[in-house]
Design a protein around this motif. Structure first.
Motif, PDB file in Angstrom:
ATOM      1  N   VAL A   1       0.871  -1.174   0.000  1.00 23.75           N
ATOM      2  CA  VAL A   1       0.000   0.000   0.000  1.00 23.75           C
ATOM      3  C   VAL A   1       0.906   1.221   0.000  1.00 23.75           C
ATOM      4  O   VAL A   1       1.862   1.299   0.767  1.00 23.75           O
ATOM      5  CB  VAL A   1      -0.905  -0.012   1.253  1.00 23.75           C
ATOM      6  N   TYR A   2       0.599   2.194  -0.886  1.00 21.29           N
ATOM      7  CA  TYR A   2       1.423   3.390  -1.017  1.00 21.29           C
ATOM      8  C   TYR A   2       0.798   4.536  -0.224  1.00 21.29           C
ATOM      9  O   TYR A   2      -0.297   4.992  -0.530  1.00 21.29           O
ATOM     10  CB  TYR A   2       1.597   3.755  -2.493  1.00 21.29           C
ATOM     11  N   ARG A   3       1.498   4.983   0.790  1.00 19.23           N
ATOM     12  CA  ARG A   3       0.950   5.934   1.761  1.00 19.23           C
ATOM     13  C   ARG A   3       0.670   7.323   1.183  1.00 19.23           C
ATOM     14  O   ARG A   3      -0.420   7.851   1.320  1.00 19.23           O
ATOM     15  CB  ARG A   3       1.903   6.062   2.955  1.00 19.23           C
ATOM     16  N   ARG A   4       1.624   7.938   0.557  1.00 18.22           N
ATOM     17  CA  ARG A   4       1.459   9.337   0.132  1.00 18.22           C
ATOM     18  C   ARG A   4       0.320   9.552  -0.874  1.00 18.22           C
ATOM     19  O   ARG A   4      -0.438  10.496  -0.715  1.00 18.22           O
ATOM     20  CB  ARG A   4       2.757   9.866  -0.419  1.00 18.22           C
ATOM     21  N   PRO A   5       0.164   8.721  -1.904  1.00 12.41           N
ATOM     22  CA  PRO A   5      -0.961   8.947  -2.816  1.00 12.41           C
ATOM     23  C   PRO A   5      -2.322   8.802  -2.125  1.00 12.41           C
ATOM     24  O   PRO A   5      -3.272   9.499  -2.471  1.00 12.41           O
ATOM     25  CB  PRO A   5      -0.796   7.869  -3.892  1.00 12.41           C
TER      26      PRO A   5
ATOM     27  N   CYS B   1      -7.233  12.238   0.730  1.00 11.67           N
ATOM     28  CA  CYS B   1      -8.143  12.243   1.874  1.00 11.67           C
ATOM     29  C   CYS B   1      -8.014  13.538   2.663  1.00 11.67           C
ATOM     30  O   CYS B   1      -6.922  14.052   2.846  1.00 11.67           O
ATOM     31  CB  CYS B   1      -7.848  11.056   2.786  1.00 11.67           C
ATOM     32  N   GLU B   2      -9.160  14.023   3.150  1.00 11.54           N
ATOM     33  CA  GLU B   2      -9.156  15.256   3.934  1.00 11.54           C
ATOM     34  C   GLU B   2      -9.336  15.004   5.424  1.00 11.54           C
ATOM     35  O   GLU B   2      -8.878  15.792   6.234  1.00 11.54           O
ATOM     36  CB  GLU B   2     -10.260  16.188   3.434  1.00 11.54           C
ATOM     37  N   THR B   3     -10.017  13.938   5.791  1.00  7.40           N
ATOM     38  CA  THR B   3     -10.271  13.661   7.207  1.00  7.40           C
ATOM     39  C   THR B   3      -9.720  12.292   7.575  1.00  7.40           C
ATOM     40  O   THR B   3      -9.515  11.440   6.701  1.00  7.40           O
ATOM     41  CB  THR B   3     -11.785  13.677   7.499  1.00  7.40           C
ATOM     42  N   PRO B   4      -9.489  12.056   8.863  1.00 10.04           N
ATOM     43  CA  PRO B   4      -9.025  10.729   9.286  1.00 10.04           C
ATOM     44  C   PRO B   4     -10.023   9.619   8.940  1.00 10.04           C
ATOM     45  O   PRO B   4      -9.620   8.498   8.630  1.00 10.04           O
ATOM     46  CB  PRO B   4      -8.868  10.864  10.802  1.00 10.04           C
ATOM     47  N   GLY B   5     -11.303   9.926   8.951  1.00  8.54           N
ATOM     48  CA  GLY B   5     -12.309   8.931   8.574  1.00  8.54           C
ATOM     49  C   GLY B   5     -12.198   8.537   7.109  1.00  8.54           C
ATOM     50  O   GLY B   5     -12.303   7.361   6.757  1.00  8.54           O
ATOM     51  N   GLU B   6     -11.990   9.536   6.251  1.00  6.23           N
ATOM     52  CA  GLU B   6     -11.797   9.252   4.822  1.00  6.23           C
ATOM     53  C   GLU B   6     -10.538   8.419   4.612  1.00  6.23           C
ATOM     54  O   GLU B   6     -10.514   7.520   3.777  1.00  6.23           O
ATOM     55  CB  GLU B   6     -11.676  10.548   4.030  1.00  6.23           C
ATOM     56  N   LEU B   7      -9.503   8.739   5.363  1.00  3.58           N
ATOM     57  CA  LEU B   7      -8.241   8.008   5.228  1.00  3.58           C
ATOM     58  C   LEU B   7      -8.426   6.547   5.610  1.00  3.58           C
ATOM     59  O   LEU B   7      -7.975   5.648   4.890  1.00  3.58           O
ATOM     60  CB  LEU B   7      -7.153   8.657   6.090  1.00  3.58           C
ATOM     61  N   ALA B   8      -9.095   6.287   6.725  1.00  7.08           N
ATOM     62  CA  ALA B   8      -9.331   4.906   7.154  1.00  7.08           C
ATOM     63  C   ALA B   8     -10.157   4.151   6.121  1.00  7.08           C
ATOM     64  O   ALA B   8      -9.880   2.983   5.818  1.00  7.08           O
ATOM     65  CB  ALA B   8     -10.020   4.893   8.515  1.00  7.08           C
ATOM     66  N   GLU B   9     -11.156   4.811   5.554  1.00 10.10           N
ATOM     67  CA  GLU B   9     -12.001   4.175   4.538  1.00 10.10           C
ATOM     68  C   GLU B   9     -11.211   3.873   3.272  1.00 10.10           C
ATOM     69  O   GLU B   9     -11.339   2.808   2.675  1.00 10.10           O
ATOM     70  CB  GLU B   9     -13.193   5.086   4.224  1.00 10.10           C
ATOM     71  N   MET B  10     -10.368   4.820   2.852  1.00 15.00           N
ATOM     72  CA  MET B  10      -9.563   4.624   1.636  1.00 15.00           C
ATOM     73  C   MET B  10      -8.558   3.494   1.828  1.00 15.00           C
ATOM     74  O   MET B  10      -8.358   2.672   0.927  1.00 15.00           O
ATOM     75  CB  MET B  10      -8.839   5.918   1.274  1.00 15.00           C
ATOM     76  N   VAL B  11      -7.921   3.427   3.002  1.00 16.34           N
ATOM     77  CA  VAL B  11      -6.971   2.344   3.278  1.00 16.34           C
ATOM     78  C   VAL B  11      -7.687   1.002   3.191  1.00 16.34           C
ATOM     79  O   VAL B  11      -7.201   0.057   2.575  1.00 16.34           O
ATOM     80  CB  VAL B  11      -6.311   2.534   4.661  1.00 16.34           C
ATOM     81  N   ARG B  12      -8.870   0.925   3.795  1.00 15.99           N
ATOM     82  CA  ARG B  12      -9.645  -0.322   3.758  1.00 15.99           C
ATOM     83  C   ARG B  12      -9.989  -0.700   2.314  1.00 15.99           C
ATOM     84  O   ARG B  12      -9.825  -1.849   1.913  1.00 15.99           O
ATOM     85  CB  ARG B  12     -10.915  -0.189   4.594  1.00 15.99           C
ATOM     86  N   GLU B  13     -10.430   0.269   1.527  1.00 12.46           N
ATOM     87  CA  GLU B  13     -10.787  -0.012   0.130  1.00 12.46           C
ATOM     88  C   GLU B  13      -9.585  -0.517  -0.667  1.00 12.46           C
ATOM     89  O   GLU B  13      -9.710  -1.468  -1.446  1.00 12.46           O
ATOM     90  CB  GLU B  13     -11.362   1.236  -0.533  1.00 12.46           C
ATOM     91  N   VAL B  14      -8.438   0.131  -0.498  1.00 13.88           N
ATOM     92  CA  VAL B  14      -7.251  -0.263  -1.271  1.00 13.88           C
ATOM     93  C   VAL B  14      -6.804  -1.668  -0.886  1.00 13.88           C
ATOM     94  O   VAL B  14      -6.531  -2.505  -1.765  1.00 13.88           O
ATOM     95  CB  VAL B  14      -6.104   0.761  -1.069  1.00 13.88           C
ATOM     96  N   VAL B  15      -6.752  -1.971   0.402  1.00 11.76           N
ATOM     97  CA  VAL B  15      -6.318  -3.306   0.835  1.00 11.76           C
ATOM     98  C   VAL B  15      -7.309  -4.358   0.370  1.00 11.76           C
ATOM     99  O   VAL B  15      -6.923  -5.422  -0.137  1.00 11.76           O
ATOM    100  CB  VAL B  15      -6.120  -3.352   2.371  1.00 11.76           C
ATOM    101  N   VAL B  16      -8.604  -4.072   0.491  1.00  7.06           N
ATOM    102  CA  VAL B  16      -9.632  -5.036   0.055  1.00  7.06           C
ATOM    103  C   VAL B  16      -9.529  -5.270  -1.451  1.00  7.06           C
ATOM    104  O   VAL B  16      -9.629  -6.413  -1.914  1.00  7.06           O
ATOM    105  CB  VAL B  16     -11.041  -4.555   0.463  1.00  7.06           C
ATOM    106  N   GLU B  17      -9.337  -4.211  -2.233  1.00  4.75           N
ATOM    107  CA  GLU B  17      -9.207  -4.378  -3.689  1.00  4.75           C
ATOM    108  C   GLU B  17      -8.001  -5.242  -4.046  1.00  4.75           C
ATOM    109  O   GLU B  17      -8.085  -6.083  -4.948  1.00  4.75           O
ATOM    110  CB  GLU B  17      -9.088  -3.019  -4.369  1.00  4.75           C
ATOM    111  N   GLN B  18      -6.887  -5.039  -3.368  1.00  3.21           N
ATOM    112  CA  GLN B  18      -5.697  -5.830  -3.670  1.00  3.21           C
ATOM    113  C   GLN B  18      -5.882  -7.292  -3.275  1.00  3.21           C
ATOM    114  O   GLN B  18      -5.474  -8.198  -4.014  1.00  3.21           O
ATOM    115  CB  GLN B  18      -4.473  -5.240  -2.965  1.00  3.21           C
ATOM    116  N   VAL B  19      -6.510  -7.538  -2.129  1.00  3.20           N
ATOM    117  CA  VAL B  19      -6.775  -8.921  -1.707  1.00  3.20           C
ATOM    118  C   VAL B  19      -7.760  -9.569  -2.669  1.00  3.20           C
ATOM    119  O   VAL B  19      -7.584 -10.724  -3.064  1.00  3.20           O
ATOM    120  CB  VAL B  19      -7.296  -8.966  -0.249  1.00  3.20           C
ATOM    121  N   ALA B  20      -8.795  -8.829  -3.087  1.00  3.45           N
ATOM    122  CA  ALA B  20      -9.776  -9.370  -4.035  1.00  3.45           C
ATOM    123  C   ALA B  20      -9.113  -9.710  -5.368  1.00  3.45           C
ATOM    124  O   ALA B  20      -9.386 -10.762  -5.952  1.00  3.45           O
ATOM    125  CB  ALA B  20     -10.905  -8.368  -4.244  1.00  3.45           C
ATOM    126  N   GLY B  21      -8.233  -8.839  -5.844  1.00  6.69           N
ATOM    127  CA  GLY B  21      -7.515  -9.122  -7.084  1.00  6.69           C
ATOM    128  C   GLY B  21      -6.626 -10.343  -6.958  1.00  6.69           C
ATOM    129  O   GLY B  21      -6.525 -11.154  -7.884  1.00  6.69           O
TER     130      GLY B  21
END
Length: 147
Positions: free
Chosen positions: A106-110, A115-135
Motif C-alpha cells: 500500500v502506497y501511503r502518500r498517494p 483524503c481530507e479527514t481521518p475517517g476518509e483516510l481509514a475508509e480509503m486504506v480499507r478499500e485499497v487493501v480489500v481491492e488488492q486482496v480481491a484481485g
C-alpha cells in the motif's frame, strides 16, 4: 605571542542555561503512552495492519503466505496498465524460484493526498487493501469485504 587558555565555565552555570526560568528541563510535550506520540506514518501503518488482520481472520488459508507492506510512494516506473493513474496499492505474486512470498503493498502518500479527514483516510486504506486482496484471490471486492 602566546595566547592564554580560556577559563572553564563552572558546571553550575552550564546547568542554569537549560533551566533558565526555573521550569525544569525540557522534555517531550506528549508522553509515549498517548496516541499523539505516534507519527502519521505509524498511524497509517496501524490502519493497514488492522484491515489486514481483519481479512486474515476471514481468509486465513489464502492469506497465510501473503505479506502486507507500506511504502511511501509507488516506483517511478509504473506497470503498463498503470500509465494513466497513480497506483494506490499493488499485489506482487509469490516467486518460488527467488524464495519470495506474495506481497500486497500500500502506497501511503498517494492515499493521504486524496483524503481530507481521518475517517476518509481509514475508509480509503480499507478499500485499497480489500481491492488488492480481491484481485489476488480472483474475487469481487464486495465478496471479500461486504461492508
Amino acid at each position: 605571542m602566546v595566547s592564554e587558555p580560556l577559563p572553564a565555565v563552572p558546571a553550575r552555570r552550564r546547568g542554569r542555561r537549560r533551566d533558565r526560568r526555573g521550569r525544569g528541563l525540557r522534555g517531550p510535550l506528549v508522553p509515549p503512552t498517548l496516541p499523539a506520540w505516534r507519527t502519521r506514518a505509524e498511524r497509517f501503518d496501524e490502519m493497514v495492519v488492522r484491515v489486514a488482520e481483519h481479512l486474515e481472520h476471514r481468509f486465513a488459508r489464502e492469506l497465510h503466505e501473503v505479506e502486507f507492506a507500506v511504502e511511501e510512494v509507488p516506483p517511478s516506473e509504473p506497470s503498463p496498465w498503470e500509465r494513466d493513474a497513480v497506483a494506490l496499492g499493488r499485489y506482487f505474486p509469490a516467486d518460488g524460484a527467488a524464495g519470495l512470498r506474495g506481497r500486497i503493498v500500500v502506497y501511503r502518500r498517494p492515499i493521504v493526498a486524496r483524503c481530507e479527514t481521518p475517517g476518509e483516510l481509514a475508509e480509503m486504506v480499507r478499500e485499497v487493501v480489500v481491492e488488492q486482496v480481491a484481485g489476488m484471490l480472483g474475487r469481487d471486492p464486495r465478496d471479500v469485504d461486504p461492508e
